[in-house]
Write an enzyme that holds these catalytic residues in place. Structure first.
Site, mmCIF file in Angstrom:
data_model
loop_
_atom_site.group_PDB
_atom_site.id
_atom_site.type_symbol
_atom_site.label_atom_id
_atom_site.label_comp_id
_atom_site.label_asym_id
_atom_site.label_seq_id
_atom_site.Cartn_x
_atom_site.Cartn_y
_atom_site.Cartn_z
ATOM 1 N N ARG A 1 -46.082 6.842 10.214
ATOM 2 C CA ARG A 1 -44.660 7.081 10.382
ATOM 3 C C ARG A 1 -43.976 6.980 9.019
ATOM 4 O O ARG A 1 -43.560 7.984 8.466
ATOM 5 C CB ARG A 1 -44.094 6.067 11.389
ATOM 6 C CG ARG A 1 -42.674 6.329 11.829
ATOM 7 C CD ARG A 1 -42.304 5.494 13.037
ATOM 8 N NE ARG A 1 -42.355 4.047 12.786
ATOM 9 C CZ ARG A 1 -42.112 3.126 13.713
ATOM 10 N NH1 ARG A 1 -41.830 3.496 14.960
ATOM 11 N NH2 ARG A 1 -42.167 1.836 13.413
ATOM 12 N N TYR B 1 -24.908 16.108 44.650
ATOM 13 C CA TYR B 1 -25.110 17.387 43.976
ATOM 14 C C TYR B 1 -26.431 18.024 44.403
ATOM 15 O O TYR B 1 -27.454 17.348 44.539
ATOM 16 C CB TYR B 1 -25.138 17.193 42.455
ATOM 17 C CG TYR B 1 -23.802 16.941 41.817
ATOM 18 C CD1 TYR B 1 -22.790 17.890 41.880
ATOM 19 C CD2 TYR B 1 -23.552 15.760 41.138
ATOM 20 C CE1 TYR B 1 -21.561 17.670 41.277
ATOM 21 C CE2 TYR B 1 -22.328 15.516 40.525
ATOM 22 C CZ TYR B 1 -21.335 16.479 40.603
ATOM 23 O OH TYR B 1 -20.119 16.250 39.999
ATOM 24 N N LYS C 1 -32.069 -4.643 16.354
ATOM 25 C CA LYS C 1 -31.739 -3.219 16.246
ATOM 26 C C LYS C 1 -31.400 -2.677 17.633
ATOM 27 O O LYS C 1 -31.698 -3.302 18.652
ATOM 28 C CB LYS C 1 -32.917 -2.455 15.639
ATOM 29 C CG LYS C 1 -34.209 -2.561 16.436
ATOM 30 C CD LYS C 1 -35.348 -1.833 15.746
ATOM 31 C CE LYS C 1 -36.618 -1.937 16.586
ATOM 32 N NZ LYS C 1 -37.694 -1.080 16.091
ATOM 33 N N CYS D 1 -25.306 10.690 39.704
ATOM 34 C CA CYS D 1 -24.229 11.429 39.042
ATOM 35 C C CYS D 1 -23.910 10.786 37.689
ATOM 36 O O CYS D 1 -24.475 9.762 37.318
ATOM 37 C CB CYS D 1 -22.981 11.449 39.910
ATOM 38 S SG CYS D 1 -23.259 11.917 41.632
ATOM 39 N N MET D 2 -22.980 11.372 36.972
ATOM 40 C CA MET D 2 -22.597 10.806 35.684
ATOM 41 C C MET D 2 -22.046 9.393 35.826
ATOM 42 O O MET D 2 -22.371 8.505 35.028
ATOM 43 C CB MET D 2 -21.559 11.692 34.988
ATOM 44 C CG MET D 2 -21.153 11.196 33.610
ATOM 45 S SD MET D 2 -19.900 12.221 32.817
ATOM 46 C CE MET D 2 -20.851 13.712 32.469
ATOM 47 N N ASP D 3 -21.224 9.181 36.852
ATOM 48 C CA ASP D 3 -20.510 7.919 36.986
ATOM 49 C C ASP D 3 -20.755 7.202 38.311
ATOM 50 O O ASP D 3 -20.245 6.091 38.496
ATOM 51 C CB ASP D 3 -19.001 8.148 36.852
ATOM 52 C CG ASP D 3 -18.652 9.008 35.654
ATOM 53 O OD1 ASP D 3 -18.945 8.561 34.527
ATOM 54 O OD2 ASP D 3 -18.119 10.114 35.840
ATOM 55 N N ARG E 1 -42.803 -10.820 14.345
ATOM 56 C CA ARG E 1 -41.644 -10.027 14.743
ATOM 57 C C ARG E 1 -41.665 -9.761 16.252
ATOM 58 O O ARG E 1 -41.930 -8.632 16.690
ATOM 59 C CB ARG E 1 -41.631 -8.695 13.987
ATOM 60 C CG ARG E 1 -41.746 -8.792 12.469
ATOM 61 C CD ARG E 1 -41.523 -7.444 11.806
ATOM 62 N NE ARG E 1 -42.373 -6.396 12.318
ATOM 63 C CZ ARG E 1 -43.511 -5.983 11.754
ATOM 64 N NH1 ARG E 1 -43.951 -6.555 10.644
ATOM 65 N NH2 ARG E 1 -44.220 -5.025 12.296
ATOM 66 N N HIS F 1 -46.894 -2.068 10.431
ATOM 67 C CA HIS F 1 -46.584 -2.085 11.861
ATOM 68 C C HIS F 1 -47.798 -1.569 12.612
ATOM 69 O O HIS F 1 -48.485 -0.646 12.154
ATOM 70 C CB HIS F 1 -45.360 -1.212 12.156
ATOM 71 C CG HIS F 1 -44.790 -1.439 13.525
ATOM 72 N ND1 HIS F 1 -44.441 -2.684 13.984
ATOM 73 C CD2 HIS F 1 -44.528 -0.574 14.544
ATOM 74 C CE1 HIS F 1 -43.965 -2.584 15.215
ATOM 75 N NE2 HIS F 1 -44.022 -1.320 15.583
#
Length: 382
Positions: free
Chosen positions: A134, A265, A35, A312-314, A221, A163
């Site tokens: 859950r 920034y 997953k 930063c973002m990138d 698992r 679980h």
């Protein structure tokens, strides 16, 4: 061609870690959770390795689209959706031969309706809630639900599972042992009610697999341990695990920053001396958390260099030392950067990054964004 920022995933390391899980599981089957894109490692490639090598017997997913992606890629191993399906997903789930959880009478009857509608038997595992709070049936409801499942024409009850919320934590082992005992009582009651033993009985994620008695279980698992990490700092190191993912990039720019000048920034970092600052084309859009601002570190030429200013973002900036120490820059644009992984004698792993930003290794690897291209190595690929 590899993009500047990319992830290298060692499929042999995952196979090794699954072998370690088998060493704990004995003759029990192994379900590999894939997953969340195999915890960020690339679900199709990881599942294909597991199928090709026999490293796992089952796969686990969280969503129907995750299962459909595996089937479209030619994965034929049994796939368990670890939760129940929404009604509109059931036909697709059955068409993909997906095994899924049922948690109450409603989910059982919906499975029966979908089976009748599609002409395919709904293969299900009964999920019991023994303490996670859950999803899942209450323990006292499980025998009646199992009996109902047995009476339905288009439902095949193949397993029962729970679980464990604290199986990885040293201080909670007594609680977990009591929870496992409760689950065993539920399983016994279910078997008595339906007059047969279910082939698949499972409860243990990584922590439980490493720490607890697996008697009466037929499947384990191992999640995060398959990808090279122990689930908690207190989990016993009874096997040897190898982190499977590295995130690498290249320096895109190196510049001199004068004493008193600020970087990034918000002007949150000020150079105390003339220094060299390098830019790395990785940021929070790549999964490198903004919480690494001023706290993280990266590796260049086998040495550790701190993150300065805000992520930063990138892009992210790292300090490459002062001019007093390095009259010339110690690295240049194009040089390799290890964001997560090993270089020389230095290592920055997901556990360290998680501790720096206040989370867990699971989130660190899952957060590596899709635009960070995965390059899979090993695993007996053609």
């Amino acid at each position: 061609m590899l993009y500047a920022t990319h992830a290298v995933v060692d499929l042999d390391a995952i196979a090794h870690n699954l072998a370690q899980a088998r060493s704990r599981a004995g003759d029990r089957a192994v379900l590999l959770p894939v997953k969340a894109d195999a915890y960020g490692h690339g679900a199709v490639a990881v599942a294909a390795m597991a199928q090709r090598s026999g490293a796992a017997d089952w796969l686990g997913v969280a969503t129907v689209p995750e299962a459909l992606e595996l089937r479209a890629a030619g994965i034929t191993l049994p796939v368990l959706k670890l939760s129940h399906c929404f009604p509109e997903e059931l036909d697709a789930a059955l068409a993909a031969d997906l095994v899924f959880a049922v948690v109450d009478e409603q989910t059982l009857r919906r499975a029966e309706e979908a089976g009748a509608r599609t002409g395919r038997a709904a293969r299900v595992h009964l999920k019991v809630d023994t303490g996670m709070r859950r999803i899942g049936a209450e323990p006292e409801q499980a025998p009646a639900l199992a009996l109902l499942a047995e009476s339905l024409e288009h439902v095949e009850l193949e397993g029962i599972f729970t679980h464990l919320p604290v199986s990885d934590m040293a201080d909670d082992q007594e609680w977990t042992a009591a929870e496992i005992d409760l689950f065993r009582l539920v399983v016994a009651a279910v078997h008595s009610q339906i007059g047969r033993r279910l082939p698949w009985v499972h409860a243990t994620p990584s922590g439980g697999t490493l720490w607890h008695d697996l008697a009466d279980m037929t499947l384990v698992r191992p999640g995060i341990m398959a990808y090279g990490y122990f689930p908690d700092a207190s989990t016993p190191r009874v096997v040897e695990l190898r982190p499977a993912m590295e995130v690498r990039s290249r320096l895109s720019f190196v510049k001199r920053v004068g004493a008193g000048q600020t970087v990034g920034y918000g002007r949150t970092w000020t150079a105390e001396q003339d220094c060299w600052v390098a830019t790395v084309p990785v940021g929070y859009a790549d999964g490198y958390s903004r919480r690494n601002s001023g706290t993280g570190r990266m590796l260049v030429h086998g040495r550790s260099w701190p993150v300065v200013g805000r992520v930063c973002m990138d892009q992210t900036m790292i300090l490459l030392g002062t001019l007093a120490d390095f009259p010339e820059p110690p690295a240049r644009a194009g040089d390799e950067v290890v964001v997560m992984g090993r270089q020389g004698d230095e290592t920055v792993d997901a556990d360290e990054i998680a501790a720096t930003i206040g989370t867990i290794s699971y989130e660190v690897t899952c957060a590596v964004a899709r635009r960070v291209v995965r390059h899979h190595v090993g695993g007996g690929q053609d």
